[in-house]
Design a protein around this motif. Structure first.
Motif, PDB file in Angstrom:
ATOM      1  N   PRO A   1       0.829  -1.292  -0.139  1.00 22.84           N
ATOM      2  CA  PRO A   1      -0.208  -0.112  -0.052  1.00 22.84           C
ATOM      3  C   PRO A   1       0.824   1.265   0.021  1.00 22.84           C
ATOM      4  O   PRO A   1       0.474   2.460  -0.445  1.00 22.84           O
ATOM      5  CB  PRO A   1      -0.669  -0.215   1.304  1.00 22.84           C
ATOM      6  CG  PRO A   1      -0.764  -1.531   1.790  1.00 22.84           C
ATOM      7  CD  PRO A   1       0.493  -2.257   1.348  1.00 22.84           C
TER       8      PRO A   1
ATOM      9  N   MET B   1       2.378   2.863  -4.353  1.00 18.90           N
ATOM     10  CA  MET B   1       1.369   2.834  -5.429  1.00 18.90           C
ATOM     11  C   MET B   1       2.130   3.232  -6.856  1.00 18.90           C
ATOM     12  O   MET B   1       1.544   3.006  -7.841  1.00 18.90           O
ATOM     13  CB  MET B   1       0.429   4.202  -5.073  1.00 18.90           C
ATOM     14  CG  MET B   1      -0.627   3.667  -4.126  1.00 18.90           C
ATOM     15  SD  MET B   1      -1.539   2.269  -4.643  1.00 18.90           S
ATOM     16  CE  MET B   1      -0.813   0.848  -3.680  1.00 18.90           C
ATOM     17  N   ASP B   2       3.543   3.669  -6.840  1.00 23.93           N
ATOM     18  CA  ASP B   2       4.169   3.957  -8.156  1.00 23.93           C
ATOM     19  C   ASP B   2       4.365   2.374  -8.735  1.00 23.93           C
ATOM     20  O   ASP B   2       4.345   2.303  -9.936  1.00 23.93           O
ATOM     21  CB  ASP B   2       5.550   4.630  -7.726  1.00 23.93           C
ATOM     22  CG  ASP B   2       5.627   5.871  -7.304  1.00 23.93           C
ATOM     23  OD1 ASP B   2       4.453   6.584  -7.693  1.00 23.93           O
ATOM     24  OD2 ASP B   2       6.311   6.542  -6.692  1.00 23.93           O
TER      25      ASP B   2
ATOM     26  N   LEU C   1       2.245   0.074  -8.495  1.00 24.22           N
ATOM     27  CA  LEU C   1       1.054  -0.404  -9.120  1.00 24.22           C
ATOM     28  C   LEU C   1       1.019   0.359 -10.247  1.00 24.22           C
ATOM     29  O   LEU C   1       0.548  -0.402 -11.226  1.00 24.22           O
ATOM     30  CB  LEU C   1      -0.004  -0.146  -8.080  1.00 24.22           C
ATOM     31  CG  LEU C   1      -1.621  -0.484  -8.654  1.00 24.22           C
ATOM     32  CD1 LEU C   1      -1.745  -1.963  -9.136  1.00 24.22           C
ATOM     33  CD2 LEU C   1      -2.645   0.194  -7.561  1.00 24.22           C
ATOM     34  N   VAL C   2       1.339   1.458 -10.511  1.00 24.86           N
ATOM     35  CA  VAL C   2       0.943   2.276 -11.655  1.00 24.86           C
ATOM     36  C   VAL C   2       1.968   1.555 -12.824  1.00 24.86           C
ATOM     37  O   VAL C   2       1.593   1.354 -14.090  1.00 24.86           O
ATOM     38  CB  VAL C   2       1.470   3.778 -11.498  1.00 24.86           C
ATOM     39  CG1 VAL C   2       1.345   4.421 -12.759  1.00 24.86           C
ATOM     40  CG2 VAL C   2       0.403   4.331 -10.654  1.00 24.86           C
TER      41      VAL C   2
ATOM     42  N   GLN D   1       0.947  -0.105 -16.314  1.00 24.34           N
ATOM     43  CA  GLN D   1       1.526   0.326 -17.396  1.00 24.34           C
ATOM     44  C   GLN D   1       2.393  -0.708 -18.337  1.00 24.34           C
ATOM     45  O   GLN D   1       2.255  -0.945 -19.625  1.00 24.34           O
ATOM     46  CB  GLN D   1       2.433   1.483 -17.272  1.00 24.34           C
ATOM     47  CG  GLN D   1       1.712   2.730 -17.037  1.00 24.34           C
ATOM     48  CD  GLN D   1       2.480   3.974 -16.913  1.00 24.34           C
ATOM     49  OE1 GLN D   1       3.424   3.986 -16.335  1.00 24.34           O
ATOM     50  NE2 GLN D   1       2.104   5.084 -17.309  1.00 24.34           N
TER      51      GLN D   1
ATOM     52  N   ILE E   1      -2.817   1.199 -18.993  1.00 26.39           N
ATOM     53  CA  ILE E   1      -2.931   2.824 -19.035  1.00 26.39           C
ATOM     54  C   ILE E   1      -1.549   3.271 -19.517  1.00 26.39           C
ATOM     55  O   ILE E   1      -0.742   2.566 -20.044  1.00 26.39           O
ATOM     56  CB  ILE E   1      -3.285   3.331 -17.612  1.00 26.39           C
ATOM     57  CG1 ILE E   1      -2.125   2.842 -16.500  1.00 26.39           C
ATOM     58  CG2 ILE E   1      -4.453   2.679 -16.915  1.00 26.39           C
ATOM     59  CD1 ILE E   1      -1.937   3.433 -15.285  1.00 26.39           C
TER      60      ILE E   1
ATOM     61  N   ASP F   1      -6.892   6.296   2.243  1.00 25.17           N
ATOM     62  CA  ASP F   1      -5.636   6.420   2.305  1.00 25.17           C
ATOM     63  C   ASP F   1      -5.051   6.267   0.796  1.00 25.17           C
ATOM     64  O   ASP F   1      -4.189   6.924   0.408  1.00 25.17           O
ATOM     65  CB  ASP F   1      -4.922   5.671   3.349  1.00 25.17           C
ATOM     66  CG  ASP F   1      -3.438   5.961   3.333  1.00 25.17           C
ATOM     67  OD1 ASP F   1      -2.939   6.941   3.322  1.00 25.17           O
ATOM     68  OD2 ASP F   1      -2.728   4.576   3.413  1.00 25.17           O
ATOM     69  N   VAL F   2      -5.302   5.082   0.445  1.00 26.05           N
ATOM     70  CA  VAL F   2      -4.663   4.614  -0.836  1.00 26.05           C
ATOM     71  C   VAL F   2      -5.082   5.117  -1.990  1.00 26.05           C
ATOM     72  O   VAL F   2      -4.442   5.708  -3.026  1.00 26.05           O
ATOM     73  CB  VAL F   2      -4.891   3.048  -0.900  1.00 26.05           C
ATOM     74  CG1 VAL F   2      -4.737   2.507  -2.153  1.00 26.05           C
ATOM     75  CG2 VAL F   2      -4.123   2.246   0.011  1.00 26.05           C
TER      76      VAL F   2
ATOM     77  N   ARG G   1      -3.511   8.304  -2.845  1.00 25.93           N
ATOM     78  CA  ARG G   1      -2.132   8.148  -3.237  1.00 25.93           C
ATOM     79  C   ARG G   1      -2.025   7.425  -4.579  1.00 25.93           C
ATOM     80  O   ARG G   1      -0.972   7.716  -5.449  1.00 25.93           O
ATOM     81  CB  ARG G   1      -1.284   7.457  -2.207  1.00 25.93           C
ATOM     82  CG  ARG G   1      -1.054   8.368  -0.993  1.00 25.93           C
ATOM     83  CD  ARG G   1      -0.115   8.005  -0.051  1.00 25.93           C
ATOM     84  NE  ARG G   1      -0.377   6.868   0.611  1.00 25.93           N
ATOM     85  CZ  ARG G   1      -0.139   5.542   0.519  1.00 25.93           C
ATOM     86  NH1 ARG G   1       0.937   5.362  -0.543  1.00 25.93           N
ATOM     87  NH2 ARG G   1      -0.522   4.732   0.975  1.00 25.93           N
ATOM     88  N   LEU G   2      -2.655   6.709  -5.113  1.00 30.31           N
ATOM     89  CA  LEU G   2      -2.973   6.098  -6.473  1.00 30.31           C
ATOM     90  C   LEU G   2      -3.151   7.240  -7.252  1.00 30.31           C
ATOM     91  O   LEU G   2      -2.435   7.211  -8.481  1.00 30.31           O
ATOM     92  CB  LEU G   2      -3.931   5.046  -6.435  1.00 30.31           C
ATOM     93  CG  LEU G   2      -4.154   4.304  -7.904  1.00 30.31           C
ATOM     94  CD1 LEU G   2      -2.755   4.023  -8.365  1.00 30.31           C
ATOM     95  CD2 LEU G   2      -5.112   3.254  -7.898  1.00 30.31           C
TER      96      LEU G   2
ATOM     97  N   ALA H   1       0.053   9.182  -7.825  1.00 31.98           N
ATOM     98  CA  ALA H   1       1.257   8.108  -8.572  1.00 31.98           C
ATOM     99  C   ALA H   1       0.946   8.263  -9.941  1.00 31.98           C
ATOM    100  O   ALA H   1       1.702   8.368 -10.729  1.00 31.98           O
ATOM    101  CB  ALA H   1       1.311   6.753  -8.000  1.00 31.98           C
ATOM    102  N   ILE H   2      -0.393   8.329 -10.513  1.00 32.13           N
ATOM    103  CA  ILE H   2      -0.690   8.168 -11.863  1.00 32.13           C
ATOM    104  C   ILE H   2      -0.285   9.587 -12.514  1.00 32.13           C
ATOM    105  O   ILE H   2       0.038   9.561 -13.589  1.00 32.13           O
ATOM    106  CB  ILE H   2      -2.213   7.896 -12.141  1.00 32.13           C
ATOM    107  CG1 ILE H   2      -2.546   6.134 -11.827  1.00 32.13           C
ATOM    108  CG2 ILE H   2      -2.694   8.066 -13.469  1.00 32.13           C
ATOM    109  CD1 ILE H   2      -4.218   5.896 -11.487  1.00 32.13           C
TER     110      ILE H   2
ATOM    111  N   LYS I   1       1.807  11.448 -11.646  1.00 36.36           N
ATOM    112  CA  LYS I   1       3.149  11.513 -11.728  1.00 36.36           C
ATOM    113  C   LYS I   1       3.787  10.838 -12.893  1.00 36.36           C
ATOM    114  O   LYS I   1       4.570  11.234 -13.827  1.00 36.36           O
ATOM    115  CB  LYS I   1       4.108  11.009 -10.729  1.00 36.36           C
ATOM    116  CG  LYS I   1       5.467  11.643 -10.250  1.00 36.36           C
ATOM    117  CD  LYS I   1       5.889  11.250  -8.701  1.00 36.36           C
ATOM    118  CE  LYS I   1       6.197   9.853  -8.696  1.00 36.36           C
ATOM    119  NZ  LYS I   1       6.442   9.052  -7.459  1.00 36.36           N
TER     120      LYS I   1
END
Ligand SMILES: Cc1cc2nc3c(=O)[nH]c(=O)nc-3n(C[C@H](O)[C@H](O)[C@H](O)COP(=O)(O)OP(=O)(O)OC[C@H]3O[C@@H](n4cnc5c(N)ncnc54)[C@H](O)[C@@H]3O)c2cc1C
Lengths: 246, 319
Positions: free
Chosen positions: A229, A232-233, A235-236, A240, A246, B305-306, B309-310, B313-314, B316
């Protein structure tokens, strides 16, 4: 006004789906069947509401064997006045539509209602077929229906919004969420349902134009990848580079 | 010949129209024939369907085709199909397509399959095709018992492929006097996101959101992705979100490329409407939530919270 509601039987929503005879037949062993929710919650209740407001009779029709009488009685308990069962195996939507149309032609209904689809085969075909056999207008995915001096106004779901149409009676309408509110049958309704007429009629001849020849189960998902958790970077990046979505 | 009904709205082709023509072209190759398209009413540059594989485009206009009426539309499609000897007719599995599919089957005495999501095959002279049944819990193979067939094509089954050049355009002017239904108004939701049934990216949330006032974080996530928002049934039933966002067995069935579910437990009736999504991301604070079993990626944490932040992150990653 005379209302006809087409009802069908579907496996209960949590039923285990399995097949037999070399994957050619749905294995109904241990499967509980229910009245198709769209037929019950929206089409049937709408017909009952219209009858309560304007008078008339509500007839339900089902194509199927004697095993379907339980769900037919439930429709009577909710408030339909009488029922018809066409005594035949419902092997295709075309066959079912032909039977309903034959009965409806002979009995002159003002409004034919059914659910927007069944939750097993999700075909959404029968309404349009009944309408075509009878050369009547058809509005699908209805969420509101008003009848005023022989003119029906129907609001229906379309992709990304809604569309309102006017048309003449008699008419076929498929019902979606919004058309009516689910009603739970009460004790009195259940008792009365036992005495309401359930007429069994024989089918007319009709070929199946398309049939299911075999079933298979979808490939299972590989196990889930759990992501930290705090990261998140990551997960992104996976979305990708690995999933490429995405 | 394979005849594809390509839908337009306000003169613009829908994404599903390009998918349907691409499907028609591939089907025509399998069946050893060619692909043509039919377009009804107002449409901008119908000949562009040639780029997706239609050799000819039949453009129907005239009274009866100004607004949607399932009777006049199917009369029009059936007329062209009969005249040109169509072996297969393809429509989109949309509110319009589904309203004409059954009519075409009866009119042309052609076997129908609704919601196909595979290309057809020719087996011993018969057309066969597969579709999902039991809300995605199984796949059924259908055999067509008639010489010609009608299919409705499930959205997102394939990507539109553009390769050819513009098609030959055939203008057909018809007066259909049988029209009984008239559209009096159309209400489209504001916003630029694709409607749910067509959406490629979907962000969905459930009862774990605690209340409608908290949806801002879901909308923010959807906005950075260009995604459409959806919800579970209890959320729509209690009026936290509009009912058209309700996905599942008794709501809209979707098959986007990406489905992100936050605060949804993953009940079997919910999964039934979303389990055909290509990639599923589940955010839930309960490690035992059944949804994790159907997910590709899971985040076990508090969504409040998540999710923000997701979103960051996207943002970014997108620069
Ligand atoms: C006939 C029938 C048809 C149905 N059809 C549908 C349908 O079409 N679609 C549908 O969705 N449902 C349908 N249902 C209802 C379905 O069974 C479930 O009740 C419903 O999907 C549950 O919705 P939910 O996941 O939002 O809520 P819940 O089951 O209450 O789940 C909430 C989840 O949020 C998590 N959570 C809570 N707080 C947080 C937090 N702070 N951070 C992270 N996670 C959190 C919890 O751990 C829990 O897993 C149907 C039911 C029946 C009987």
């Amino acid at each position: 006004m005379k209302y006809l509601v087409c009802i069908s039987k579907t496996p209960e929503t949590t039923a285990k789906i399995a097949f037999k005879d070399g994957n050619s037949t749905f294995d109904t062993d241990g499967v509980q069947f229910i009245l198709n929710p769209y037929d019950e919650w929206y089409a049937l209740v709408k017909a009952i509401e219209l009858k309560e407001a304007n008078g008339g009779t509500v007839t339900v029709i089902n194509v199927g064997g004697a095993g379907n009488d339980t769900i037919i009685r439930k429709a009577l308990a909710i408030g339909a006045d009488e029922a018809v069962r066409v005594n035949a195996d419902a092997k295709s939507g075309f066959f079912v539509a032909k039977q309903i149309a034959e009965y409806a032609k002979a009995n002159q209904f003002d409004l034919i209602l059914l659910g927007k689809e069944t939750i097993d085969y999700n075909g959404s075909e029968v309404g349009a077929m009944v309408a075509e056999f009878m050369e009547l207008p058809y509005l699908s995915y209805g969420t509101d229906l008003q009848i005023n001096e022989g003119v029906a106004t129907i609001k229906r779901d379309i992709e990304g919004g809604s569309e309102t149409s006017k048309t003449s009676l008699p008419l076929v309408v498929s019902a979606a969420k919004g058309m009516a509110e689910q009603r739970i049958p009460n004790m009195r309704g259940i008792m009365m349902a036992k005495r309401k007429p359930l007429n069994v009629i024989e089918p007319v001849a009709c070929e199946d134009l398309s049939i299911v020849v075999s079933y298979s189960l979808p490939a299972g998902k590989s196990s889930v990848k759990m992501i930290d958790p705090e990261n998140m970077d990551e997960l992104v990046r996976l979305l990708q580079e690995e999933a490429k979505v995405i | 010949m394979v005849l594809v009904f390509a839908e337009s709205q306000n003169g613009q082709f829908k994404k599903t129209a390009f998918e349907a023509v691409t499907y028609g072209k591939k089907s025509a190759e399998i069946l050893g024939t060619t692909c043509e398209a039919i377009v009804i009413g107002k449409a901008e540059n119908p000949a562009q369907l040639g780029q997706y594989g239609a050799n000819k485009v039949h453009h129907l206009t005239g009274s009866g085709f100004n607004s949607f009426d399932s009777q006049s539309y199917s009369n029009g499609i059936a007329g062209v199909a009969e005249r040109m000897g169509a072996k297969l007719i393809v429509v989109s599995h949309t509110s319009t397509g589904k309203s004409v599919l059954g009519r075409l089957s009866v009119k042309l005495n052609a076997g129908s399959v609704s919601g196909v999501n595979h290309l057809p095959e020719s087996k011993e002279g018969s057309i066969c095709v597969k579709k999902n049944v039991f809300s995605g819990k199984a796949i059924a193979e259908y055999k067509i018992n008639t010489p010609n067939a009608v299919f409705s094509l499930m959205g997102n089954t394939l990507k539109p492929e553009q390769s050819g050049t513009d098609a030959e355009l055939i203008e057909v002017q018809l007066e259909d006097t049988t029209v009984k239904t008239e559209v009096v108004s159309v209400d489209l939701q504001q916003g630029s996101a694709a409607p749910l049934p067509e959406a490629e990216l979907v962000v969905s949330a459930g009862r774990g959101m605690k209340g409608p006032e908290n949806w801002g974080i879901i909308e923010d996530l959807a906005n950075v992705l260009g995604a459409t928002t959806a919800c579970s049934r209890p959320v729509a039933d209690t009026g936290w979100r509009p009912h058209h966002e309700h996905v599942g067995q008794t709501g809209v069935a979707i098959r986007p490329n990406l489905y992100i579910a936050a605060g949804i437990s993953g009940a079997i009736q919910h999964l039934a409407g979303v389990n055909n999504s290509k990639t599923i991301v589940v955010i839930n604070k309960d490690p035992e939530a059944p949804f994790f079993k159907a997910a590709d990626y899971g985040v076990c944490a508090d969504l409040f919270d998540v999710v923000p932040r997701l979103t960051e992150a996207i943002k970014k990653a997108k620069g």
